[in-house]
Scaffold this active site. Structure first.
Site, PDB file in Angstrom:
ATOM      1  N   ASP A   8       0.858  -1.183   0.000  1.00 19.47           N
ATOM      2  CA  ASP A   8       0.000   0.000   0.000  1.00 19.47           C
ATOM      3  C   ASP A   8       0.896   1.235   0.000  1.00 19.47           C
ATOM      4  O   ASP A   8       1.848   1.310   0.777  1.00 19.47           O
ATOM      5  CB  ASP A   8      -0.902   0.022   1.236  1.00 19.47           C
ATOM      6  N   ASP A 130     -15.310  -4.632  -0.908  1.00 18.65           N
ATOM      7  CA  ASP A 130     -14.845  -4.519   0.471  1.00 18.65           C
ATOM      8  C   ASP A 130     -16.026  -4.144   1.355  1.00 18.65           C
ATOM      9  O   ASP A 130     -16.819  -3.257   1.006  1.00 18.65           O
ATOM     10  CB  ASP A 130     -13.738  -3.480   0.571  1.00 18.65           C
TER      11      ASP A 130
END
Length: 248
Positions: A8, A130
């Site tokens: 990330d 998600d």
């Protein structure tokens, strides 16, 4: 089951968050390329690369990092975060992404996301589903939508989606184990609808904390699993992952 480490990116650095909260940011390495090369050196073939700056700003930001990793490793990269337009998608693929993940856009601009599926094919476009309490979350998990998770996945299966990354946000970055019950529910309720196309390819993400969880996810029928913090915190070693890949 494919092993897919995660990188990330915030401000060009390799970070991890907890439950998607930007205020919990921990910088693990200032050189994402170095991290990617260490994955490759241990036999890993895949990488999940997330542009967290992009997710927050609703446009691709860290494509240069993507380009660096794509040109200097052989990793097959799926890239997400901030992909909102045809121009963003073009930049991602031209920068070396093998696949892209669309989450917010799949909720907020279905017409564009469905066009991407039709134009690029289901092997290139991943649905990012998600969830927070089985409601789909968007905008870097900063917003909840009114979309129920299972129907959302089923609807996109009818549009041709095969690959689905599902993160239970309550589990992400917490090192408390993945959401086995949620994945079982998805595989039971959503996958049968895609049997004619070989079934859903579910990629588990969030909460992975020990190596022993990986065979369990594989046995359940997950096509892949994304591992982040467990690697960076030393809970799962790259050597363990290398041995797992070899033994497959």
């Amino acid at each position: 089951m494919r092993i897919i480490p995660a990188i990330d990116i915030i401000e060009g650095k390799c970070v991890r968050l907890s439950k998607g909260d930007y205020n919990t940011k921990i910088i693990y390495n200032e050189n994402p390329l170095e991290v990617a090369k260490s994955f490759e050196a241990h036999g890993i073939e895949y990488l999940h690369l997330v542009d967290l700056d992009g997710a927050k700003s609703s446009k691709i930001v860290n494509y240069k990092i993507l380009e660096q990793i794509a040109t200097q490793t052989k990793l097959k990269i799926d890239f997400g975060g901030g992909l909102k337009s045809d121009a963003d998608l073009k930049i991602a693929f031209e920068s070396g992404a093998n696949q892209i993940t669309g989450g917010s856009i799949a909720v907020k601009n279905r017409a564009v996301f469905e066009k991407w599926i039709a134009e690029y094919g289901s092997d290139k476009i991943i649905l990012g589903a998600d969830a927070n309490n089985e409601k789909v979350a968007v905008s870097g998990w900063l917003e909840d939508s009114n979309e129920d998770l299972i129907p959302f996945i089923q609807d996109y299966q009818n549009k041709g989606i095969q690959y689905v990354i599902c993160t239970d946000i309550a589990k992400d970055g917490m090192l408390e184990g993945p959401s086995f019950d949620l994945y079982a529910k998805i595989l039971t309720e959503a996958s049968p609808r895609a049997k004619s196309r070989g079934g859903i390819k579910l990629i588990a993400s969030g909460g992975i904390s020990t190596f022993d969880e990986l065979p369990k996810l594989a046995e359940m029928g997950c096509e892949g699993t994304i591992i982040g913090k467990a690697i960076y915190e030393g809970r799962i070693s790259l050597k363990q992952l290398e041995n797992y890949i070899i033994c497959k």
